[in-house]
Design a protein around this motif. Structure first.
Motif, mmCIF file in Angstrom:
data_model
loop_
_atom_site.group_PDB
_atom_site.id
_atom_site.type_symbol
_atom_site.label_atom_id
_atom_site.label_comp_id
_atom_site.label_asym_id
_atom_site.label_seq_id
_atom_site.Cartn_x
_atom_site.Cartn_y
_atom_site.Cartn_z
ATOM 1 N N SER A 193 62.117 52.458 8.139
ATOM 2 C CA SER A 193 63.346 52.480 8.941
ATOM 3 C C SER A 193 63.788 53.904 9.228
ATOM 4 N N ARG A 194 63.677 54.758 8.235
ATOM 5 C CA ARG A 194 64.086 56.147 8.430
ATOM 6 C C ARG A 194 63.158 56.854 9.414
ATOM 7 N N SER A 195 61.859 56.592 9.315
ATOM 8 C CA SER A 195 60.913 57.198 10.244
ATOM 9 C C SER A 195 61.195 56.753 11.681
ATOM 10 N N ASN A 196 61.444 55.467 11.868
ATOM 11 C CA ASN A 196 61.740 54.961 13.214
ATOM 12 C C ASN A 196 63.049 55.537 13.738
ATOM 13 N N PHE A 197 64.028 55.654 12.862
ATOM 14 C CA PHE A 197 65.329 56.193 13.263
ATOM 15 C C PHE A 197 65.202 57.658 13.687
ATOM 16 N N LEU A 198 64.483 58.453 12.913
ATOM 17 C CA LEU A 198 64.294 59.856 13.263
ATOM 18 C C LEU A 198 63.515 59.997 14.564
ATOM 19 N N GLY A 199 62.553 59.100 14.794
ATOM 20 C CA GLY A 199 61.831 59.114 16.062
ATOM 21 C C GLY A 199 62.747 58.818 17.237
ATOM 22 N N PHE A 200 63.666 57.889 17.042
ATOM 23 C CA PHE A 200 64.646 57.576 18.085
ATOM 24 C C PHE A 200 65.509 58.797 18.402
ATOM 25 N N LEU A 201 65.979 59.491 17.363
ATOM 26 C CA LEU A 201 66.824 60.668 17.578
ATOM 27 C C LEU A 201 66.055 61.775 18.302
#
Length: 287
Positions: A168-176
């Motif tokens: 989840s954190r990896s996907n979130f950072l990719g979104f940002l």
């Protein structure tokens, strides 16, 4: 209609005193360019939260010391600045028996359906969750979606991904990261967790005891290939580990009351430069 250019952030010789007259920031100066992704690095009590709250306009800084897109964030009440910190994630409403659909609708989900759908997918959210019956990590995902549904131009994040799992954190950072590449926006992110961040930041700011010790583009600060003993860590991780070891040696044991740990949130903000911006509901009810 053309989207306005992304704002830069300029801090010029900023010192900040808490109401008890202790100093939280000392002569801080830095410049973060538009569309940058900055990691704010430092030990607990280094002054990171204090700086973020000043950048967000939640606290009053001395005149001509803080500029966000050419404006004073406290006096000018900037539009498009989103700050997500401790008081935000402790909001009691997200622990009540309320549904995710209702919460996302309450913060503009119906006006930004594409962003809502993307965040629901990125953060792996179930729209049928009831908030009193989810885990802390699931609750944090919903809160992040709530905070980011409305498009922002400046995003200030203060340790708000600690409950997310690795994916989840990896996907979130990719979104940002994608946001700064396709939209006119700028991010400053204070964190101690460096997983998945090796290729994420464009800039680093190293803080210790209320001072900025160094700042600049990652390529000018990060360890070069082959430097240091990685032991499985990224070069970014080794760089930050070295910084923190140096800071500890400089500071010494935590028995001399140095640092601002806890004061950024816990003091009432009365007197000196400690003045807080009143919440919108309080301002509307004032005579």
């Amino acid at each position: 209609m053309t989207e306005p250019a992304a704002p830069n952030i300029i801090v010029n010789d900023l010192s900040y005193c808490f109401p008890d007259r202790t100093t939280g920031l000392y002569n801080v100066s830095l410049t973060l360019p538009p569309r940058s992704r900055t990691l704010l690095i430092g030990a607990n009590g280094a002054g990171k939260t204090t700086l973020l709250r000043l950048l967000s306009g939640k606290r009053l800084a001395p005149s001509n010391t803080v500029s966000v897109g050419g404006l004073d964030p406290f006096k000018d009440g900037l539009e498009g600045v989103t700050y997500l910190g401790l008081e935000w994630v402790l909001n009691p409403i997200v622990r009540t028996d309320i549904g995710v659909r209702e919460l996302l609708k309450s913060v503009g989900g119906d006006f930004y359906p594409d962003r809502k759908d993307e965040l629901v997918e990125v953060l792996d959210i179930d729209l049928d969750w009831r908030m009193h019956a989810v885990s802390d990590g699931e609750r944090r995902r919903v809160q992040l979606a709530m905070g980011l549904i409305r498009p922002w131009r400046i995003l200030l994040l203060d340790e708000i991904t600690v409950d997310l799992d690795l994916l989840s954190r990896s996907n979130f950072l990719g979104f940002l990261k994608k946001e700064t590449e396709v939209r006119q926006c700028t991010i400053v992110y204070a964190t101690h967790i460096l997983d998945n961040l090796a290729d994420w930041p464009s800039h680093l700011v190293h803080m210790s005891l209320g001072k900025v010790k160094q700042w600049g583009p990652v390529e000018e600060l990060e360890l070069k290939e082959g430097q240091g003993e990685g032991r499985g860590n990224s070069r970014l991780g080794m760089l930050v580990l070295g910084w923190l070891k140096e800071d500890l040696a400089e500071r010494g044991p935590r028995n001399n009351m140095q640092g601002s740990e806890g004061k950024a949130y816990n003091n009432p903000g009365v007197g000196g430069y400690g003045a807080l911006r009143a919440p919108e509901r309080e301002k509307r009810s004032a005579p």
